[in-house]
Design a protein around this motif. Structure first.
Motif, PDB file in Angstrom:
ATOM      1  N   CYS A   1      10.707  -2.240  -4.878  1.00 37.48           N
ATOM      2  CA  CYS A   1       9.464  -2.783  -4.347  1.00 37.48           C
ATOM      3  C   CYS A   1       8.540  -1.630  -3.927  1.00 37.48           C
ATOM      4  O   CYS A   1       8.930  -0.774  -3.157  1.00 37.48           O
ATOM      5  CB  CYS A   1       9.777  -3.681  -3.156  1.00 37.48           C
ATOM      6  SG  CYS A   1       8.300  -4.202  -2.276  1.00 37.48           S
TER       7      CYS A   1
ATOM      8  N   CYS B   1      10.330  -8.220   1.594  1.00 38.37           N
ATOM      9  CA  CYS B   1       9.048  -8.241   2.322  1.00 38.37           C
ATOM     10  C   CYS B   1       8.030  -9.225   1.725  1.00 38.37           C
ATOM     11  O   CYS B   1       6.909  -9.327   2.198  1.00 38.37           O
ATOM     12  CB  CYS B   1       8.453  -6.838   2.371  1.00 38.37           C
ATOM     13  SG  CYS B   1       7.790  -6.286   0.794  1.00 38.37           S
TER      14      CYS B   1
ATOM     15  N   CYS C   1       7.958  -2.076   0.334  1.00 42.42           N
ATOM     16  CA  CYS C   1       8.987  -1.759   1.323  1.00 42.42           C
ATOM     17  C   CYS C   1      10.033  -0.777   0.791  1.00 42.42           C
ATOM     18  O   CYS C   1      10.919  -0.363   1.531  1.00 42.42           O
ATOM     19  CB  CYS C   1       9.661  -3.024   1.832  1.00 42.42           C
ATOM     20  SG  CYS C   1      10.717  -3.822   0.600  1.00 42.42           S
TER      21      CYS C   1
ATOM     22  N   CYS D   1       9.024  -9.795  -3.732  1.00 38.09           N
ATOM     23  CA  CYS D   1      10.109  -9.012  -3.126  1.00 38.09           C
ATOM     24  C   CYS D   1      10.971  -9.922  -2.236  1.00 38.09           C
ATOM     25  O   CYS D   1      10.442 -10.690  -1.431  1.00 38.09           O
ATOM     26  CB  CYS D   1       9.523  -7.868  -2.307  1.00 38.09           C
ATOM     27  SG  CYS D   1      10.763  -6.949  -1.394  1.00 38.09           S
TER      28      CYS D   1
ATOM     29  N   TYR E   1       6.386  -9.008  -1.017  1.00 39.22           N
ATOM     30  CA  TYR E   1       5.293  -8.389  -1.771  1.00 39.22           C
ATOM     31  C   TYR E   1       5.188  -9.071  -3.139  1.00 39.22           C
ATOM     32  O   TYR E   1       6.180  -9.233  -3.838  1.00 39.22           O
ATOM     33  CB  TYR E   1       5.554  -6.885  -1.950  1.00 39.22           C
ATOM     34  CG  TYR E   1       4.591  -6.213  -2.888  1.00 39.22           C
ATOM     35  CD1 TYR E   1       3.295  -5.899  -2.484  1.00 39.22           C
ATOM     36  CD2 TYR E   1       4.965  -5.902  -4.201  1.00 39.22           C
ATOM     37  CE1 TYR E   1       2.403  -5.294  -3.359  1.00 39.22           C
ATOM     38  CE2 TYR E   1       4.086  -5.302  -5.085  1.00 39.22           C
ATOM     39  CZ  TYR E   1       2.808  -5.002  -4.651  1.00 39.22           C
ATOM     40  OH  TYR E   1       1.920  -4.422  -5.537  1.00 39.22           O
TER      41      TYR E   1
HETATM   42 ZN    ZN Z   1       9.328  -5.341  -0.552  1.00 40.46          ZN
END
Ligand code: ZN
Length: 280
Positions: free
Chosen positions: A29, A51, A32, A48, A53
């Motif tokens: 990712c 997190c 993170c 993700c 994302y």
């Molecule tokens: Zn992430």
């Protein structure tokens, strides 16, 4: 016992031999920095697992996520750009298009397809950022217009997924005309009482924001997507003021009434289907 003693210092392995897993098995990712299986990442709609994302994805991934069993029929797949202005910058427009086609495997920055989404008929046009920054040229405009024509003819709702840097400079005025053309077609869709949903993904800017991306019966976005017309520097210089924090994020523009809601990509299909069922 010499064979128990290490004669060379350190373990010397050439870099290319050091990989434990083959290429493409892991996804890291960019937000993170955590790693996860690409399979797991894909199952999570390319978000993700740590997190949330939202990775930038192209039309094929969206079609796979949204159409039932990933089955769809593409419209006008061989539509390609001309070079009306005989444009050249660091290389000729024709060469740039040819090189991008080869690299991306795409014919232009948008694809249109129809199929079933949760058993509902739908037409989707989705932009591809990997094709000259998702720029809106004549082909993008024409594919959207023809997608809307198909929706009108078969009485289907229309979904537009935008991801764009704006107008395609190499087509100049021809590119700008697409704003009017797509807006006029969307007005026809509205007159026919057919729903139009516009999904803005990261990033949606320029002439795309200024036309079809903001004309939805519902304008929705993925979390943390960059949404704007001009870039922050231009705006700052124009208004002569500091810009607020988080300016041009989906969350900020939602707070200021620009969007109807933000949807997590994992819930996208369910949310769209229930919204369309409500509008039937
Ligand atoms: Zn992430």
């Amino acid at each position: 016992m010499s064979w128990f003693k290490r004669t060379d210092k350190g373990i010397q392995t050439p870099t290319e031999m050091k990989r434990e897993a083959p290429d493409g098995l892991w996804y890291q990712c960019p937000n993170c920095k955590k790693a996860m299986h690409t399979r797991e990442h894909k199952l999570n709609a390319f978000t993700c697992i740590n997190c949330n994302y939202h990775e930038k994805i192209g039309s094929e991934a969206y079609f796979q996520i949204l159409f039932d069993e990933g089955e769809y029929t593409e419209l006008d797949e061989n539509l390609r750009s001309g070079d009306p202005l005989k444009f050249t910058d660091t290389k000729s427009y024709v060469d740039r298009v040819r090189a991008t086609e080869k690299k991306s495997g795409l014919k232009d920055a948008a694809r249109t397809a129809y199929g079933k989404m949760d058993e509902l008929d739908i037409v989707i046009t989705c932009m591809d950022f990997s094709f000259i920054g998702g720029s809106m040229g004549s082909v993008v405009g024409e594919k959207i217009a023809r997608g809307i024509d198909y929706a009108l003819k078969h009485k289907m709702p229309f979904l537009m997924i935008s991801k764009s840097g704006g107008a395609r400079m190499m087509e100049a005025g021809f590119s700008l005309m697409q704003m009017a053309k797509t807006s006029a077609r969307l007005a026809q869709l509205s007159e026919a009482g057919l729903p139009y949903i516009s999904l803005l993904t990261d990033p949606t800017t320029g002439g795309v924001t200024a036309s079809y991306a903001m004309l939805g019966d519902f304008n929705i976005s993925e979390p943390e997507a960059l949404i704007g017309f001009a870039g922050p520097r231009v705006i700052k210089e124009t208004i002569g003021k500091e810009l607020p924090k988080g300016f041009q994020t989906a969350e900020f523009v939602l707070d200021h009434g620009f969007l109807d809601f933000i949807v997590d990509r994992k819930d996208l299909k369910d949310k769209l289907a229930s919204l369309l069922k409500m509008l039937q």
